[in-house]
Structure formats: C-alpha cells, structure tokens
Write a protein that holds these residues in place. Sequence first.
Motif, PDB file in Angstrom:
ATOM      1  N   PRO A  45       0.811  -1.229   0.000  1.00  0.00           N
ATOM      2  CA  PRO A  45       0.000   0.000   0.000  1.00  0.00           C
ATOM      3  C   PRO A  45       0.842   1.275   0.000  1.00  0.00           C
ATOM      4  O   PRO A  45       0.503   2.241  -0.691  1.00  0.00           O
ATOM      5  CB  PRO A  45      -0.834  -0.127   1.276  1.00  0.00           C
ATOM      6  N   TRP A  46       1.931   1.284   0.767  1.00  0.00           N
ATOM      7  CA  TRP A  46       2.804   2.464   0.807  1.00  0.00           C
ATOM      8  C   TRP A  46       3.530   2.621  -0.531  1.00  0.00           C
ATOM      9  O   TRP A  46       3.626   3.714  -1.080  1.00  0.00           O
ATOM     10  CB  TRP A  46       3.812   2.351   1.946  1.00  0.00           C
ATOM     11  N   LYS A  47       4.047   1.511  -1.065  1.00  0.00           N
ATOM     12  CA  LYS A  47       4.855   1.561  -2.289  1.00  0.00           C
ATOM     13  C   LYS A  47       4.073   2.067  -3.497  1.00  0.00           C
ATOM     14  O   LYS A  47       4.623   2.760  -4.342  1.00  0.00           O
ATOM     15  CB  LYS A  47       5.429   0.179  -2.599  1.00  0.00           C
ATOM     16  N   VAL A  48       2.788   1.708  -3.593  1.00  0.00           N
ATOM     17  CA  VAL A  48       2.023   2.083  -4.784  1.00  0.00           C
ATOM     18  C   VAL A  48       1.311   3.428  -4.651  1.00  0.00           C
ATOM     19  O   VAL A  48       0.751   3.918  -5.626  1.00  0.00           O
ATOM     20  CB  VAL A  48       1.009   0.995  -5.202  1.00  0.00           C
ATOM     21  N   THR A  49       1.347   4.024  -3.466  1.00  0.00           N
ATOM     22  CA  THR A  49       0.759   5.351  -3.282  1.00  0.00           C
ATOM     23  C   THR A  49       1.806   6.372  -3.701  1.00  0.00           C
ATOM     24  O   THR A  49       2.864   6.467  -3.108  1.00  0.00           O
ATOM     25  CB  THR A  49       0.320   5.560  -1.824  1.00  0.00           C
ATOM     26  N   LYS A  50       1.522   7.096  -4.759  1.00  0.00           N
ATOM     27  CA  LYS A  50       2.516   7.934  -5.428  1.00  0.00           C
ATOM     28  C   LYS A  50       2.912   9.200  -4.658  1.00  0.00           C
ATOM     29  O   LYS A  50       4.072   9.499  -4.514  1.00  0.00           O
ATOM     30  CB  LYS A  50       2.003   8.332  -6.811  1.00  0.00           C
ATOM     31  N   ASP A  51       1.928   9.953  -4.209  1.00  0.00           N
ATOM     32  CA  ASP A  51       2.208  11.270  -3.652  1.00  0.00           C
ATOM     33  C   ASP A  51       2.316  11.240  -2.134  1.00  0.00           C
ATOM     34  O   ASP A  51       1.494  10.635  -1.449  1.00  0.00           O
ATOM     35  CB  ASP A  51       1.093  12.253  -4.047  1.00  0.00           C
ATOM     36  N   ILE A  52       3.344  11.925  -1.621  1.00  0.00           N
ATOM     37  CA  ILE A  52       3.483  12.089  -0.172  1.00  0.00           C
ATOM     38  C   ILE A  52       2.245  12.819   0.340  1.00  0.00           C
ATOM     39  O   ILE A  52       1.811  13.807  -0.227  1.00  0.00           O
ATOM     40  CB  ILE A  52       4.747  12.903   0.165  1.00  0.00           C
ATOM     41  N   GLY A  53       1.668  12.320   1.391  1.00  0.00           N
ATOM     42  CA  GLY A  53       0.479  12.948   1.963  1.00  0.00           C
ATOM     43  C   GLY A  53      -0.820  12.448   1.356  1.00  0.00           C
ATOM     44  O   GLY A  53      -1.890  12.760   1.863  1.00  0.00           O
ATOM     45  N   GLN A  54      -0.733  11.676   0.263  1.00  0.00           N
ATOM     46  CA  GLN A  54      -1.940  11.130  -0.358  1.00  0.00           C
ATOM     47  C   GLN A  54      -2.522  10.053   0.553  1.00  0.00           C
ATOM     48  O   GLN A  54      -1.782   9.273   1.163  1.00  0.00           O
ATOM     49  CB  GLN A  54      -1.597  10.519  -1.716  1.00  0.00           C
TER      50      GLN A  54
END
Length: 85
Positions: A65-74
């Motif tokens: 989940p962390w790896k595929v979430t592109k934007d910081i804070g998203q």
Amino acid sequence: MKQSKLIEEMTTEYFGHDQTKYMPLRNPDMTKLSAQELMEIDDVIMRFGDKNGKWLTDFSHGDIPWKVTKDIGQEISYGLAHYRE
C-alpha cells in the motif's frame, strides 16, 4: 477530541526524547465492532505490540500500500491492504 474531553494528551520521556501519547478518557463502544474485527485487532496487537515507531515505519514503508501510493500525503486506499505480500 481533546476539546471534547474524549482524550488527554500526555508527554513522557522515551529513550531521551519526548513522546506524546493520547489517552482515552472513556471506554470504547465495542458493540460497533464485529467479532471478526475484534479478532483482527487482537492479532495486530500480538504481532506488532512490542515494536517501536522506527521499526513500524520501516515495515510499513516496505509494504505494497505504501509503495504504490505515489504522492506524499496522499491517502492510502484501504483496499490496497488486500494486495500485501
């Protein structure tokens, strides 16, 4: 939650650093959770309850989940939990 007097903020020392904890001022309404959800919560506590913040951060940042979430804070999509390694 602090303004509503549902939690109390406490600062303690942890390995030479200030650590802020938020303590509940009332008991949770456990009727809102299913038996399966309570079992999952207990499982997470058993597996990770003795870990520190650094370990948990490193662990979560290696998770899908962390790896595929592109934007910081998203916001990380809850559904991504089903794609864990």
